[in-house]
Design an enzyme around this catalytic site. Structure first.
Site, PDB file in Angstrom:
ATOM      1  N   ASP A 134     104.224  10.299  13.917  1.00  0.00           N
ATOM      2  CA  ASP A 134     103.786  11.517  14.294  1.00  0.00           C
ATOM      3  C   ASP A 134     105.110  12.349  14.302  1.00  0.00           C
ATOM      4  OD1 ASP A 134     101.276  10.900  13.756  1.00  0.00           O
ATOM      5  OD2 ASP A 134     101.136  10.442  15.925  1.00  0.00           O
ATOM      6  N   LYS A 148     107.023  14.000   9.784  1.00  0.00           N
ATOM      7  CA  LYS A 148     107.388  13.597   8.511  1.00  0.00           C
ATOM      8  C   LYS A 148     106.783  14.534   7.598  1.00  0.00           C
ATOM      9  CE  LYS A 148     105.859   9.626   9.289  1.00  0.00           C
ATOM     10  NZ  LYS A 148     105.542   9.815  10.608  1.00  0.00           N
ATOM     11  N   GLY A 157      98.610  10.338   9.347  1.00  0.00           N
ATOM     12  CA  GLY A 157      98.027  11.767   9.138  1.00  0.00           C
ATOM     13  C   GLY A 157      99.117  12.721   9.206  1.00  0.00           C
ATOM     14  N   HIS A 158      99.514  13.442   8.055  1.00  0.00           N
ATOM     15  CA  HIS A 158     100.722  14.191   7.958  1.00  0.00           C
ATOM     16  C   HIS A 158     100.132  15.661   7.802  1.00  0.00           C
ATOM     17  CE1 HIS A 158     102.999  10.196   6.275  1.00  0.00           C
ATOM     18  NE2 HIS A 158     102.578  10.148   7.345  1.00  0.00           N
ATOM     19  N   GLN A 162     103.879   6.257   9.205  1.00  0.00           N
ATOM     20  CA  GLN A 162     104.061   5.616  10.635  1.00  0.00           C
ATOM     21  C   GLN A 162     105.463   5.794  10.791  1.00  0.00           C
ATOM     22  OE1 GLN A 162     101.925   3.725   8.158  1.00  0.00           O
ATOM     23  NE2 GLN A 162     100.572   4.814   9.116  1.00  0.00           N
TER      24      GLN A 162
HETATM   25  P1  GDP Z   1     103.811  13.064  10.756  1.00  0.00           P
HETATM   26  O1  GDP Z   1     102.585  12.079  10.816  1.00  0.00           O
HETATM   27  O2  GDP Z   1     105.108  12.430  11.069  1.00  0.00           O
HETATM   28  O3  GDP Z   1     103.582  13.730   9.399  1.00  0.00           O
HETATM   29  O4  GDP Z   1     103.498  14.185  11.889  1.00  0.00           O
HETATM   30  P2  GDP Z   1     102.070  14.852  12.519  1.00  0.00           P
HETATM   31  O5  GDP Z   1     101.749  15.663  11.308  1.00  0.00           O
HETATM   32  O6  GDP Z   1     101.041  13.648  12.788  1.00  0.00           O
HETATM   33  O7  GDP Z   1     102.519  15.335  13.846  1.00  0.00           O
HETATM   34  C1  GDP Z   1     103.507  16.426  13.866  1.00  0.00           C
HETATM   35  C2  GDP Z   1     102.929  17.668  14.335  1.00  0.00           C
HETATM   36  O8  GDP Z   1     103.672  18.360  14.790  1.00  0.00           O
HETATM   37  C3  GDP Z   1     101.877  18.515  13.476  1.00  0.00           C
HETATM   38  O9  GDP Z   1     100.892  19.323  14.204  1.00  0.00           O
HETATM   39  C4  GDP Z   1     103.007  19.339  12.888  1.00  0.00           C
HETATM   40  O10 GDP Z   1     102.269  20.782  12.405  1.00  0.00           O
HETATM   41  C5  GDP Z   1     103.710  19.898  14.216  1.00  0.00           C
HETATM   42  N1  GDP Z   1     105.026  20.077  14.007  1.00  0.00           N
HETATM   43  C6  GDP Z   1     106.032  19.951  13.127  1.00  0.00           C
HETATM   44  N2  GDP Z   1     107.392  20.153  13.460  1.00  0.00           N
HETATM   45  C7  GDP Z   1     107.234  21.080  14.400  1.00  0.00           C
HETATM   46  C8  GDP Z   1     108.051  21.769  15.382  1.00  0.00           C
HETATM   47  O11 GDP Z   1     109.183  21.625  15.115  1.00  0.00           O
HETATM   48  N3  GDP Z   1     107.357  22.537  16.391  1.00  0.00           N
HETATM   49  C9  GDP Z   1     105.881  22.643  16.797  1.00  0.00           C
HETATM   50  N4  GDP Z   1     105.990  23.118  17.737  1.00  0.00           N
HETATM   51  N5  GDP Z   1     105.395  21.622  16.089  1.00  0.00           N
HETATM   52  C10 GDP Z   1     105.789  21.066  14.969  1.00  0.00           C
HETATM   53  P1  IMO Z   2     101.964   8.804  10.914  1.00  0.00           P
HETATM   54  O1  IMO Z   2     102.189   8.321   9.583  1.00  0.00           O
HETATM   55  C1  IMO Z   2     101.014   7.327  15.090  1.00  0.00           C
HETATM   56  C2  IMO Z   2      99.626   3.218  15.350  1.00  0.00           C
HETATM   57  C3  IMO Z   2      98.165   3.031  16.231  1.00  0.00           C
HETATM   58  C4  IMO Z   2      98.406   1.961  16.616  1.00  0.00           C
HETATM   59  C5  IMO Z   2      99.133   1.089  15.742  1.00  0.00           C
HETATM   60  C6  IMO Z   2      98.248   0.360  14.729  1.00  0.00           C
HETATM   61  O2  IMO Z   2     101.065   9.932  11.073  1.00  0.00           O
HETATM   62  O3  IMO Z   2     103.368   8.690  11.685  1.00  0.00           O
HETATM   63  P2  IMO Z   2      96.733   0.669  12.664  1.00  0.00           P
HETATM   64  O4  IMO Z   2      95.531   1.537  12.497  1.00  0.00           O
HETATM   65  O5  IMO Z   2      97.779   1.096  11.747  1.00  0.00           O
HETATM   66  O6  IMO Z   2      96.520  -0.929  12.222  1.00  0.00           O
HETATM   67  O7  IMO Z   2      97.249   0.890  14.118  1.00  0.00           O
HETATM   68  O8  IMO Z   2      99.887   1.828  15.067  1.00  0.00           O
HETATM   69  N1  IMO Z   2      99.649   4.125  14.211  1.00  0.00           N
HETATM   70  C7  IMO Z   2     100.134   5.440  14.225  1.00  0.00           C
HETATM   71  N2  IMO Z   2     100.582   6.189  15.345  1.00  0.00           N
HETATM   72  N3  IMO Z   2     101.125   7.851  13.744  1.00  0.00           N
HETATM   73  C8  IMO Z   2     100.782   7.106  12.687  1.00  0.00           C
HETATM   74  O9  IMO Z   2     101.133   7.398  11.414  1.00  0.00           O
HETATM   75  C9  IMO Z   2     100.340   5.674  12.872  1.00  0.00           C
HETATM   76  N4  IMO Z   2      99.736   4.881  12.138  1.00  0.00           N
HETATM   77  C10 IMO Z   2      99.356   3.747  12.943  1.00  0.00           C
HETATM   78  O10 IMO Z   2      97.798   4.393  16.809  1.00  0.00           O
HETATM   79  O11 IMO Z   2      99.163   2.012  17.852  1.00  0.00           O
HETATM   80 MG    MG Z   3     100.922  11.604  11.986  1.00  0.00          MG
END
Ligand code: GDP
Ligand code: IMO
Ligand code: MG
Length: 425
Positions: free
Chosen positions: A12, A15, A39-40, A224
């Site tokens: 998270d 990416k 979840g991206h 991840q």
């Molecule tokens: P990922 O799994 O690495 O793609 O990241 P996620 O999408 O799960 O979580 C990142 C969250 O941060 C999302 O809700 C993005 O919209 C948000 N986000 C990304 N860059 C920034 C930033 O620079 N500032 C803020 N406030 N939010 C951001």
């Molecule tokens: P993105 O791509 C954050 C974590 C789960 C749990 C562990 C194992 O959005 O960054 P799993 O379901 O993979 O067997 O769970 O890994 N986990 C993540 N945490 N971002 C993710 O993906 C994750 N994918 C798995 O919360 O701790």
């Molecule tokens: Mg994510």
């Protein structure tokens, strides 16, 4: 230029946003691991997209998207995502390729994930219950695995599923006293999946090599984070794939040397979802402040994320194992308003300071973070477009992270939108 984008923390990091930005100059975006546990998020103007299986490049109509061999594909989620984008005017027809060798996540994997987590009680991993671990376990076990290529021959698939369900039902009954699952019902769903997905199935390794030979530029999207890597993360509190950039070569059949640049993504602080050690965690007002300001709730499960200070020891470790060339630092805006910021520059383990991350949870549990304290800033930075316009304390904070992690920060996020990004190149 071929680029890999990889998270350096526990997932998270943002990416999705980085891939969306870099995809502008790329022809192909590849997911090389993980499944719908990811979840991206991509935010363009007022539109927000949350992608779980499709590469984040999908939102750009001119990009070819590849789901490579090491991804575990939940067909229901994938078809839902393809349809969801189509409803918003974004078609994947003719520009999505799914590896015939990718493994398939079916209902019994999700069931097993849930049953096992429930049975573990306090020892549970806190998985996303998306069937990830059970599907990868079937892959390694071989005998009961279903791959995307199996959708091409539904008659053979029907026989395979019968054998799989006989085995799974005996297992789930004996271990958990669970009700048996119906092989026919699962097969009926699979027939529907096959109709939809067969047109996308191909040999993606061949496609990628031919494309690179023709001079196409490829962006590899990690899922991840490096600290969730099965071999190099905080085992057993990890995911079931090699989610660092070390997973790339095996994950899509492209050797590491064909990648020109590895871009590591970090947040300006640290978050983690699920169980496991987290040395810089702030289970207090600071953590709550970051969670509220950064909207730190899971994209996939909606769970509140655990929040803490930036951990330079952990990030530097991920840089080393991932051969990371440059960094992207997101969520700098989230720290606005905190009087004092801390960065973990070393761990104290057994009375001695170390800057090498112990990816062994027994030793990690003994590690006490050693912090540098820096003054914060109050000015709103969400509209800032150049590094020079940032408050001096924000610039110092960024530069201190660069020094500690030992790589340049080339982009800085000051908000979720595509446009809220400072490019420093
Ligand atoms: P990922 O799994 O690495 O793609 O990241 P996620 O999408 O799960 O979580 C990142 C969250 O941060 C999302 O809700 C993005 O919209 C948000 N986000 C990304 N860059 C920034 C930033 O620079 N500032 C803020 N406030 N939010 C951001
Ligand atoms: P993105 O791509 C954050 C974590 C789960 C749990 C562990 C194992 O959005 O960054 P799993 O379901 O993979 O067997 O769970 O890994 N986990 C993540 N945490 N971002 C993710 O993906 C994750 N994918 C798995 O919360 O701790
Ligand atoms: Mg994510």
């Amino acid at each position: 230029m071929n680029i890999c984008v990889v998270g350096l923390q526990w997932g998270d990091e943002g990416k999705g946003k980085v891939v969306d930005i870099l995809a502008e100059d790329c022809d192909i975006v590849v997911r090389y691991g993980g499944g719908s546990n990811a979840g991206h998020t991509v935010v363009i103007g007022n539109s927000r997209f949350a992608l779980h299986l499709l590469p984040s490049g999908s939102v750009r109509q001119d990009v070819t998207c590849v789901i490579a061999n090491a991804v575990v594909v939940d067909p229901e989620v994938l078809i839902g995502e393809i349809d969801g984008l189509a409803e918003r005017g974004i078609s994947l027809d003719g520009r999505l390729l799914i590896s015939e060798n990718a493994h398939v996540v079916l209902d019994y994997h999700k069931r097993e994930d849930q049953l096992r987590e429930e049975s573990l009680g306090a020892r549970k991993i806190g998985t996303t219950i998306r069937g990830i671990g059970p599907c990868y376990a079937d892959k390694v076990g071989r005998s009961y695995a279903i791959r995307v290529g199996d959708f091409r021959d539904v008659e053979a698939l029907q026989e395979k599923l019968k054998a799989v369900l006989t085995y799974k039902n005996r297992l789930f009954g004996a271990l958990y006293g669970a009700e048996p699952m119906d092989a026919e019902a699962i097969f009926e769903k699979c027939k529907g999946y096959a109709e939809r997905l067969v047109p996308f199935i191909t040999d993606t390794t061949e496609f990628l090599h031919v494309s690179v030979d023709r001079g196409k530029s490829v962006l590899f999207e990690g899922a991840q984070g490096s600290l969730l890597d099965l071999d190099h993360g905080t085992f057993p509190y990890v995911t079931s794939s090699n989610s660092s950039s070390l997973g790339l070569p095996a994950g899509c059949g492209v050797p590491a040397r064909m990648v020109d640049k590895y871009v590591g993504v970090v947040k300006a602080y640290t978050t983690r979802v699920g169980a496991g050690p987290f040395p810089t965690e702030q289970d207090n007002d600071v953590g709550n402040y970051i969670r509220d300001a950064g909207n730190e709730y899971g994209t996939t499960t909606g769970r509140p994320r655990r929040c803490g200070w930036f951990d330079a020891v952990a990030a530097a470790y991920s840089v080393r194992i991932g051969s990371v060339d440059a960094l992207v630092l997101l969520h700098l805006d989230t720290l606005t308003g905190l009087k004092e910021l801390r960065i973990c520059r070393a761990y104290e383990v057994g009375g001695r300071e170390t800057t090498f991350f112990p990816a062994n949870i027994t030793r990690l549990a003994q590690a006490r973070p050693v912090y540098d304290a820096l003054p914060g800033w109050d000015d709103d930075i969400t509209e800032v477009t150049t590094f020079a316009q940032l408050p001096v304390n924000a610039r110092n904070y960024v530069q201190r992270i660069e020094q500690m992690v030992g790589r340049p920060i080339e982009m800085i996020g000051v908000g979720p939108k595509r446009s809220q990004t400072i490019v420093r190149a």
